[in-house]
Structure formats: structure tokens, C-alpha cells
Design an enzyme around this catalytic site. Sequence first.
Site, PDB file in Angstrom:
ATOM      1  CG  ASP A 149      25.780  -1.496 -14.359  1.00 25.19           C
ATOM      2  OD1 ASP A 149      24.897  -1.387 -15.226  1.00 25.19           O
ATOM      3  OD2 ASP A 149      26.998  -1.415 -14.609  1.00 25.19           O
ATOM      4  CD  GLU A 151      26.090  -1.492 -18.357  1.00 24.95           C
ATOM      5  OE1 GLU A 151      26.377  -1.224 -19.539  1.00 24.95           O
ATOM      6  OE2 GLU A 151      26.889  -1.330 -17.406  1.00 24.95           O
TER       7      GLU A 151
END
Length: 319
Positions: A149, A151
Site C-alpha cells: 500500500d 500511502e
Amino acid sequence: MRKKSFFIPLMALMLQSAPALKAQQLNPLGVCYVEVNNNNMLNAGSYTLQNTNRQLFDVAIIFAANINYDVSKNRAYISNNNNVTKVLNDVNTYVKPLQQKGIKVLLDLLGNHQGAGISNFPNREAAKDFALQVAHTVYTYGLDGVDLDDEYAGYGNNGTGQPNNSSFVMLLQELKAAMPDKLITFYYYGPATTRQTYNGDLAGNYINYTWNAMYSTYNAPVVPPLDKSKISAAATWIQNPNPSSTSATTLASLATSTKNDQYGVFMWYDLPGTNVASYLSTGSNILYNENTLLSGQLYSWSQGQACDPPLGLDVSNVT
């Protein structure tokens, strides 16, 4: 930079050792994230389909471990907060019961505002170092793989570099080499989505599944050479008091589009500790022609104890 011939035996190894989900997996595959800061992983195994008694979720993801940065060593490292640590330190309680039901359990990895993430490893040595940390974690705790991920990395913080065109693919290559029998999935978000090619190789050659990251929307990730069977165009935030969660009406639309377009994965996020069988049935009735039942108990959750790891310790002249 490795010679191109490196990828030929590696790809052969991947084909021979590719991880497989259970033979009776759903179509589309059911993937569910559990926010372990608030909820118990075991609830992912408490929902089954009414007629076939199959588990609603084929994959449960521990959300989330972090990618931190040790400034003293210029090194990215895995950091688990008190709740992820609680899950991993007691996998017999929180992970193996799910696996015994045929559910694959993955660990999500995302940035932590410290400048380290999957898109800015400066060279292969750094990518391999982190990949070996991931593999060690996955094998130590008996997990079934990792979810990536991109992020909250905070690229540039602590003197780190910005995203580059080699990092993501190099990391995937090293991850697959270190754990060829484990799943690698991609939460389709961030700089990595536009940095999928390096030295003639594709990120999708090493990714098993990917899914849309924008909740309540329908937008298929583009990760060549993955086809529809490995993709979730739908992103569902399981309905709860949070106003950002997906309404039942939107869920029905996402499920209908998924079925009509024949995508092979359906992603659910943030399974709570309350009974959401009726809401889940809104999707499962369309996807599988079956209601979802709360067939197991619901488990409460208490916070794990905090214990930060020591950093920057060195030893030399050891005999």
C-alpha cells in the site's frame, strides 16, 4: 542492475511455486481488510454463505504494519504498532483459526510519514534488505503473504528520496525471490501505480491480485499483465457510522457491475465487530445468489501493549 537472464529462471520458479487459494474459493474472490486498531481479526471467519456454507471472505488482511525509516542507518524497516504486534505475537489465537477455515491471512504494509515507502528504494540492495525483512515476518508468523500500500510515506522526509522508476519493480522481484510460495497483493494507490515498469519487466508479473483503493467507486486497476480474474474494480467500505462508508445502494451497484463485467475479485474494507450480515447479504446475493449468515461468534477487541523497538544499535568485533 541485474542481467536480463536473471528473470528467466525467476519467472520459471514463480510458475512452479505460485501460491494457490483453496479449491472452493468464491468467484469473485472475497477480500476483507480488518483494522486491528479497533477490531478482531477473527470476525473475518464468522460469516458464511447460507446455502453452501462457504466462507464469505477468502482473504483477510491485517491492517496495517508500517514502513518506518531508521535515519541512523538510512534504512527502511517494518514497524508494528501495539495492535499488529498483539495479532502477530499470538497467531495461534488470531490467525491460525482463520487459516484452518481456508482463509488466507496477509499483512498490509504502508508508509508512516517518515520518508520510506515502496516507491523510493534507492537501489537493489535497499529493496532486497526490506524484502528479506518482509519474508522473515511472513514466514516467522506463518502468514500467507503481504499486501503493498503506497500511502502515507511522506517521501522526502528525513532526507529520503522521491519516488523513482525502479523501486517498486525491484522490491517485487526481491519479494518473489524471497517468498515464491506466498501471495503478493497491491492496493492500487499512490506513486507505485505509475511506476510499474523497470528494465523491461512488469510489476504485474509478481502481483497475484490488485484492487481499487477508492471506496464506494468502481474503477478497475491497470496492472499488466493481470486480467479481470485478478482484479477488483469495486471498493467497498463496510457500512458503519462513519459517513465515508459505502451505502447499501452503492454496494448493490458495485456488486452488480462486478458480476456483469466478470471481475474475479471483490474487495471489502473495515470489517467491524458488530453484526453486519444483512449488509453483507446485499452484496453476496448479487455476487453469489446467497445470503450471508453470521455463523460464528463476534469477537471483541482490546488494545495490545505498546513497546517501541530500539533503533540505531551497533556491535562490532564480535567473536
